[in-house]
Scaffold this motif. Structure first.
Motif, mmCIF file in Angstrom:
data_model
loop_
_atom_site.group_PDB
_atom_site.id
_atom_site.type_symbol
_atom_site.label_atom_id
_atom_site.label_comp_id
_atom_site.label_asym_id
_atom_site.label_seq_id
_atom_site.Cartn_x
_atom_site.Cartn_y
_atom_site.Cartn_z
ATOM 1 N N ALA A 87 0.843 -1.298 -0.005
ATOM 2 C CA ALA A 87 0.084 -0.005 0.089
ATOM 3 C C ALA A 87 0.957 1.188 -0.018
ATOM 4 C CB ALA A 87 -1.067 -0.089 1.242
ATOM 5 N N HIS A 88 2.183 1.069 0.689
ATOM 6 C CA HIS A 88 2.960 2.396 0.561
ATOM 7 C C HIS A 88 3.440 2.626 -0.681
ATOM 8 C CE1 HIS A 88 6.078 5.131 2.095
ATOM 9 N NE2 HIS A 88 7.162 4.532 1.327
ATOM 10 N N HIS A 89 3.293 2.007 -1.832
ATOM 11 C CA HIS A 89 3.848 2.324 -2.865
ATOM 12 C C HIS A 89 2.688 2.034 -3.882
ATOM 13 C CE1 HIS A 89 8.135 2.021 -1.950
ATOM 14 N NE2 HIS A 89 7.886 0.921 -1.661
ATOM 15 N N HIS A 90 1.458 2.144 -3.413
ATOM 16 C CA HIS A 90 0.098 2.146 -4.190
ATOM 17 C C HIS A 90 0.075 0.989 -5.223
ATOM 18 C CE1 HIS A 90 -0.676 6.131 -2.588
ATOM 19 N NE2 HIS A 90 0.535 6.571 -2.861
ATOM 20 N N ASP B 3 -1.559 -1.802 -3.923
ATOM 21 C CA ASP B 3 -2.572 -2.640 -3.503
ATOM 22 C C ASP B 3 -3.829 -2.410 -4.380
ATOM 23 O OD1 ASP B 3 -2.386 -0.035 -2.488
ATOM 24 O OD2 ASP B 3 -3.454 -0.711 -0.638
#
Length: 509
Positions: free
Chosen positions: A377-380, A382
């Motif tokens: 999710a940190h790097h989008h 997900d």
């Protein structure tokens, strides 16, 4: 007599090297090996300070006597019950930073202290004299894995070997337990084996698992494979391709339809089994790979098998070289097989032209990295279920799901092409609106306004750009009329030939 003890020295570089290799689950603190790798490696100067602190702690533990109250939390462990079939043995799992240190001993009647990562190697080394004392390659073949011993021989010779093991084992700290032993024999020798080993209480069977594999007749092997494959996992055996058919059928009947929410065509089934970089999904076909995996396993372990049989001395460099060659040959075979599947799929006359072009674009454009990236999710990365299905639909030219009947902007029939090109509510328009909103919010924080200027390749300026250039020229000209050197009222001339009071030229590259 005084014995000189060499001081142990460790610094941050040693911790960094060890941090890249640590693995394992968490201790009582809840931090796994991956968490500690992040702490020690991913935060620049902060990680460097932590590595130096860990090194300092290691030096203190190794070179001085430390009070228990100072390291009580570090030395704590959580217990895991290990099923010994029968019985339960507790295993202590300590904190990641102390994995290289000896943990508390959970005593048993044989072996070495539990919880030490070197305990199995120490115990195996201590049993080498026992193994050598029982060695007799012309009569039986032994195979030892830590404290698990095994032997292959005729029944009479096997009985002699077990008697010697029970006699010599306790002298080396090895205590055989017949009630836990398994004797694997053919069905025709089962009655004889039971009569010979009945007094020991050894269980006699026609097949049983052994070191991750299975030994037994054809019927018991098939049953073992069926039980393993039912759980979607299992080792490979000779002529076991047909045994993996249920897995392949499950993938085609349930897995892929659930992922794509649609019918899976025949040409797509094989395509999905090749790597993503070749246009596939990377989910291998087990019925085709079983034979390759079995051949690779036999080729890579040939040296160690000959050493167990007593045909040669074991050499670790020779074993590693043989295994590397076997793995390289397997990768070459799989690569050739994958390329054949790709070319066959593209050459299929039943394949739609647009689908063929979509697959070729994915391969040639190398647009498959999103399939193999971790969904962080940190790097989008997900993606939601709908986003993933839409991305797969675009990748393989499949119809998009849950599209509205008509466009909510212009009322025209909805389709992928219209969603991209609609002048009112198209995807391009929505993206530009999102950009403007983001820039406006950023400008509002700075108490300013922002309007992006777009200049086409032919150099024609739009209305906003013309207005901006005009306003900018007026402000610069007004500013230049009042410009003079401090302490002087004389006119000046710039390096670009501009006199005092003249407007500054605007240069566009």
């Amino acid at each position: 007599m005084m014995i000189a003890i060499t001081s142990y020295w460790m610094h941050g570089s040693h911790v960094e090297k060890a941090a890249r290799q640590i693995q394992g689950s968490a201790g009582p603190g809840g931090s796994t090996a991956s968490h500690w790798q992040g702490f020690l490696l991913r935060y620049g100067a902060h990680s460097a300070k932590l590595r130096d602190a860990v090194a300092k702690l290691s030096r203190r533990l190794a070179n001085s006597i430390v009070e228990w109250s100072d390291i009580r939390a570090l030395m704590s462990s959580r217990l895991v019950a290990l099923d010994k079939c029968p019985g339960v043995r507790p295993i202590a799992i300590g904190e990641i930073p102390r994995r290289s240190n000896k943990s508390e001993a959970l005593y048993s009647k044989e072996g070495v202290g539990q919880g030490d990562p070197l305990s199995m190697l120490m115990y195996a080394s201590a049993l080498i004299p026992l193994f050598q004392s029982l060695s007799n390659p012309s009569t039986w073949i032994q195979n030892w894995y830590a404290d698990d011993s095994s032997c292959a021989a005729k029944l009479t010779d096997l009985c002699d070997w077990f008697d010697k093991l029970c006699d010599l084992g306790p002298k080396y700290g090895y205590h055989p337990e017949p009630e836990k032993c398994i004797l694997i024999v053919d069905a025709e020798h089962e009655a004889e084996a039971k009569s010979m080993f009945q007094y020991l209480g050894i269980k006699v069977v026609n097949g049983y698992r052994f070191l991750g594999g299975f030994i037994g007749d054809q019927e018991t092997t098939k049953q073992f494979l069926h039980n393993k494959i039912t759980g979607l996992s299992g080792p490979t055996y000779k002529e076991s391709e047909e045994a993996f058919t249920p897995i392949w059928n499950t993938l085609n009947q349930y897995f892929w339809p659930a992922i794509l929410e649609g019918t899976i065509y025949d040409q797509e089934k094989q395509l999905f089994s090749i790597p993503a970089r070749l246009g596939g999904m990377g989910v291998r076909n087990p019925t085709e790979n079983a034979k390759i995996a079995y051949t690779t396993s036999r080729a890579g372990t040939r040296h160690i098998v000959d050493a167990i049989k007593g045909k040669m001395e074991f050499s670790l460099p020779d074993h590693n070289a043989l295994m590397s060659d076997a793995m390289a040959n397997m990768h070459t075979t799989l690569q050739q097989q994958d390329e054949v599947i790709l070319h066959t799929t593209l050459a299929n006359s039943e394949l739609n032209a647009k689908t063929r072009r979509a697959i070729q674009r994915a391969v040639e454009g190398r647009t498959s990295s999103w399939l193999t990236a971790l969904p962080l999710a940190h790097h989008h990365f997900d993606l939601s279920a709908t986003e993933s299905r839409d991305a797969l639909a675009l990748r393989y030219n499949r119809p998009l799901l849950k599209l509205p009947t008509n466009c909510d902007g212009c009322g025209a029939a909805s389709s992928l092409e219209h969603a991209l090109d609609c002048k009112k509510r198209g995807l391009v328009t929505q993206i530009e609106e999102e950009k403007k909103k983001k820039y406006s919010e950023a400008a509002a924080l700075c108490r300013a306004s922002f309007t992006p200027l777009v200049v086409p390749v032919d150099g024609v300026l739009g209305r906003e750009a013309n207005f901006f250039v005009k306003q900018r020229a007026q402000k610069l000209a007004h500013k230049a009329t009042n410009l003079c050197l401090r302490g002087s009222c004389t006119k000046w001339r710039s390096a670009i030939g501009t006199d005092d009071g003249a407007g500054l030229p605007t240069v566009f590259a």
